[in-house]
Design a protein around this motif. Sequence first.
Motif, mmCIF file in Angstrom:
data_model
loop_
_atom_site.group_PDB
_atom_site.id
_atom_site.type_symbol
_atom_site.label_atom_id
_atom_site.label_comp_id
_atom_site.label_asym_id
_atom_site.label_seq_id
_atom_site.Cartn_x
_atom_site.Cartn_y
_atom_site.Cartn_z
ATOM 1 N N VAL A 288 7.840 13.760 -7.158
ATOM 2 C CA VAL A 288 7.826 12.452 -7.726
ATOM 3 C C VAL A 288 7.857 12.320 -9.228
ATOM 4 O O VAL A 288 8.887 11.354 -9.638
ATOM 5 C CB VAL A 288 6.414 11.601 -7.255
ATOM 6 N N ALA A 289 7.392 13.164 -10.294
ATOM 7 C CA ALA A 289 7.572 13.183 -11.564
ATOM 8 C C ALA A 289 8.966 13.281 -11.818
ATOM 9 O O ALA A 289 9.684 12.601 -12.576
ATOM 10 C CB ALA A 289 6.723 14.201 -12.206
ATOM 11 N N TRP A 290 9.692 14.366 -10.903
ATOM 12 C CA TRP A 290 11.204 14.521 -11.262
ATOM 13 C C TRP A 290 11.973 13.535 -10.946
ATOM 14 O O TRP A 290 12.949 12.893 -11.493
ATOM 15 C CB TRP A 290 11.576 15.881 -10.484
ATOM 16 N N ILE A 291 11.694 12.875 -9.691
ATOM 17 C CA ILE A 291 12.372 11.630 -9.366
ATOM 18 C C ILE A 291 12.167 10.329 -10.403
ATOM 19 O O ILE A 291 13.354 9.760 -10.551
ATOM 20 C CB ILE A 291 11.725 11.098 -7.966
ATOM 21 N N VAL A 292 11.133 10.140 -10.858
ATOM 22 C CA VAL A 292 10.855 9.270 -12.036
ATOM 23 C C VAL A 292 11.768 9.351 -13.375
ATOM 24 O O VAL A 292 12.394 8.468 -13.603
ATOM 25 C CB VAL A 292 9.457 8.966 -12.330
ATOM 26 N N ALA B 37 3.417 6.837 -17.396
ATOM 27 C CA ALA B 37 3.662 5.565 -18.521
ATOM 28 C C ALA B 37 5.087 5.357 -18.314
ATOM 29 O O ALA B 37 5.669 4.279 -18.341
ATOM 30 C CB ALA B 37 3.159 5.803 -19.923
ATOM 31 N N ILE B 38 6.030 6.519 -18.217
ATOM 32 C CA ILE B 38 7.553 6.178 -18.418
ATOM 33 C C ILE B 38 7.788 5.299 -17.007
ATOM 34 O O ILE B 38 8.717 4.568 -17.140
ATOM 35 C CB ILE B 38 8.493 7.599 -18.413
ATOM 36 N N GLY B 39 7.304 5.916 -15.970
ATOM 37 C CA GLY B 39 7.606 5.360 -14.757
ATOM 38 C C GLY B 39 7.209 3.761 -14.710
ATOM 39 O O GLY B 39 7.898 3.121 -14.230
ATOM 40 N N LEU B 40 6.100 3.466 -15.383
ATOM 41 C CA LEU B 40 5.537 2.144 -15.508
ATOM 42 C C LEU B 40 6.606 1.125 -16.045
ATOM 43 O O LEU B 40 6.745 0.010 -15.846
ATOM 44 C CB LEU B 40 4.073 2.144 -16.034
ATOM 45 N N LEU B 41 6.907 1.682 -17.027
ATOM 46 C CA LEU B 41 7.851 0.916 -17.965
ATOM 47 C C LEU B 41 9.510 0.885 -17.170
ATOM 48 O O LEU B 41 10.288 0.017 -17.553
ATOM 49 C CB LEU B 41 8.365 1.621 -19.465
ATOM 50 N N LYS B 42 9.749 2.040 -16.687
ATOM 51 C CA LYS B 42 11.111 2.276 -16.551
ATOM 52 C C LYS B 42 11.550 1.585 -14.924
ATOM 53 O O LYS B 42 12.503 0.688 -14.928
ATOM 54 C CB LYS B 42 11.657 3.527 -16.179
ATOM 55 N N LEU B 43 10.633 1.527 -14.056
ATOM 56 C CA LEU B 43 10.769 0.980 -12.644
ATOM 57 C C LEU B 43 10.992 -0.417 -12.666
ATOM 58 O O LEU B 43 10.372 -1.200 -13.542
ATOM 59 C CB LEU B 43 9.732 1.553 -11.583
ATOM 60 N N ASN B 44 11.710 -0.848 -11.752
ATOM 61 C CA ASN B 44 11.999 -2.482 -11.990
ATOM 62 C C ASN B 44 11.429 -3.272 -10.745
ATOM 63 O O ASN B 44 11.517 -4.387 -10.791
ATOM 64 C CB ASN B 44 13.340 -2.666 -11.892
ATOM 65 N N ASP B 45 10.621 -2.875 -10.115
ATOM 66 C CA ASP B 45 10.044 -3.480 -8.744
ATOM 67 C C ASP B 45 8.568 -3.167 -8.862
ATOM 68 O O ASP B 45 8.107 -2.182 -8.934
ATOM 69 C CB ASP B 45 10.996 -3.096 -7.475
ATOM 70 N N MET C 110 6.278 -3.028 -6.371
ATOM 71 C CA MET C 110 5.626 -2.027 -5.524
ATOM 72 C C MET C 110 6.305 -0.781 -6.137
ATOM 73 O O MET C 110 5.346 0.282 -5.954
ATOM 74 C CB MET C 110 6.657 -2.377 -4.255
ATOM 75 N N LYS C 111 7.576 -0.430 -6.688
ATOM 76 C CA LYS C 111 7.888 0.830 -6.961
ATOM 77 C C LYS C 111 6.814 1.218 -8.315
ATOM 78 O O LYS C 111 6.450 2.381 -8.454
ATOM 79 C CB LYS C 111 9.049 0.732 -7.694
ATOM 80 N N ARG C 112 6.636 0.089 -9.169
ATOM 81 C CA ARG C 112 5.953 0.473 -10.255
ATOM 82 C C ARG C 112 4.355 0.939 -10.009
ATOM 83 O O ARG C 112 3.688 1.709 -10.745
ATOM 84 C CB ARG C 112 5.485 -0.897 -11.141
ATOM 85 N N LEU C 113 3.962 0.481 -8.712
ATOM 86 C CA LEU C 113 2.768 1.004 -8.282
ATOM 87 C C LEU C 113 2.583 2.420 -8.104
ATOM 88 O O LEU C 113 1.378 2.791 -8.144
ATOM 89 C CB LEU C 113 2.197 0.309 -7.021
ATOM 90 N N HIS C 114 3.504 3.033 -7.870
ATOM 91 C CA HIS C 114 3.619 4.645 -7.645
ATOM 92 C C HIS C 114 3.116 5.274 -8.818
ATOM 93 O O HIS C 114 2.818 6.478 -8.878
ATOM 94 C CB HIS C 114 5.169 4.871 -7.090
ATOM 95 N N ALA C 115 3.554 4.941 -10.214
ATOM 96 C CA ALA C 115 3.366 5.639 -11.442
ATOM 97 C C ALA C 115 1.824 5.807 -11.660
ATOM 98 O O ALA C 115 1.554 7.078 -11.873
ATOM 99 C CB ALA C 115 4.263 4.772 -12.533
ATOM 100 N N PRO C 116 1.129 4.846 -11.577
ATOM 101 C CA PRO C 116 -0.438 5.035 -11.830
ATOM 102 C C PRO C 116 -0.972 6.203 -10.711
ATOM 103 O O PRO C 116 -2.005 6.936 -11.198
ATOM 104 C CB PRO C 116 -1.270 3.613 -11.857
ATOM 105 N N THR C 117 -0.515 6.086 -9.655
ATOM 106 C CA THR C 117 -1.172 7.058 -8.597
ATOM 107 C C THR C 117 -1.044 8.494 -9.254
ATOM 108 O O THR C 117 -1.798 9.322 -8.997
ATOM 109 C CB THR C 117 -0.514 7.016 -7.399
ATOM 110 N N LYS C 118 0.273 8.850 -9.815
ATOM 111 C CA LYS C 118 0.543 10.286 -10.438
ATOM 112 C C LYS C 118 -0.580 10.368 -11.721
ATOM 113 O O LYS C 118 -1.230 11.451 -11.479
ATOM 114 C CB LYS C 118 1.815 10.310 -10.912
#
Lengths: 166, 130
Positions: A82-86, B26-34, B36-44
């Motif tokens: 998932v890190a790679w996907i992000v 943190a990058i995921g939280l900023l970058k993702l646009n939806d 529901m998608k943004r919720l995936h970042a904090p689980t990591k």
Amino acid sequence: MKRFFNWLFPHPFLTLLLAVVWILLQNEFSAGMAVFGLILGVIIPRGLAVWWPDRPVGFRLGKMAVYICIVIWDILVANVQVAWIVLSKRNKDMQSAWVVVPLDLRQPEAITVLAGTITLTPGTVTADLSNKGHYLLVHALHAPDPDAVRDDIKSRYEARLKEIFV
Amino acid sequence: MTMSEVGTYAAAIFLLIGAAFAVVGAIGLLKLNDPMKRLHAPTKVGTMGIGSLLLGSVVISFVRGGSSIHELLIMAFLFVTAPISANFISKVIIHLRGCDETPELDNEQTWSTLVQREEDLVAQDKTQQS
């Protein structure tokens, strides 16, 4: 005698778990603390038994340990994926999708564990449960093939949970 | 290399891995646009990030001689509670329709967040009338 045992220990594994957690909290083992942990482990489940009447009948501790190991391994692998996907995929290339998982499990405890597992493994989040508890709504971050995600969840986690909660 | 050096390096590696996953989250939280998608970042961050930071802490405490296993408890509590907050956030997102259309179900079932209770309808009528 058996009825008294059931009355005193409504959830035997919860008693054990509370005692172990109490000892771990102390950070060092002593007999007095173990006894106090056991006392807490008896009082708390007894006091909460009113709100948790339908306890799971069978619970296989050994298989649960195997299950936890599998989940931890999956968390490690899925995290890297998932890190790679992000990092590598652009937003518009990401195919996020809803996945509907039909449930064979019926015990609330088993469904809770399954939902928690799905959320902990990165890339999938449990969003909702259907009103009669027969379907789970799962959101997948990047799933070109949502059916594969569903089959993976069913075969990898649910089949094992069915053997743990009998 | 002595044992304590090996332990120190291992702790450093764990800290780096944990920090790297926190950054990715943190990058995921900023970058993702939806939402529901943004919720995936904090689980990591919650699993790998915090997990390996705490492992580093366990390793370094054993190297220094004062063994500490509190971190394992922190990890266990985090792993038990994180899915619940994620579930609540996603329920709110579904409730506010901040996501793609949720799939339909057969057999007269619906997602429990979308269930229309009679009390809700009565309350809605009252607010509309007043």
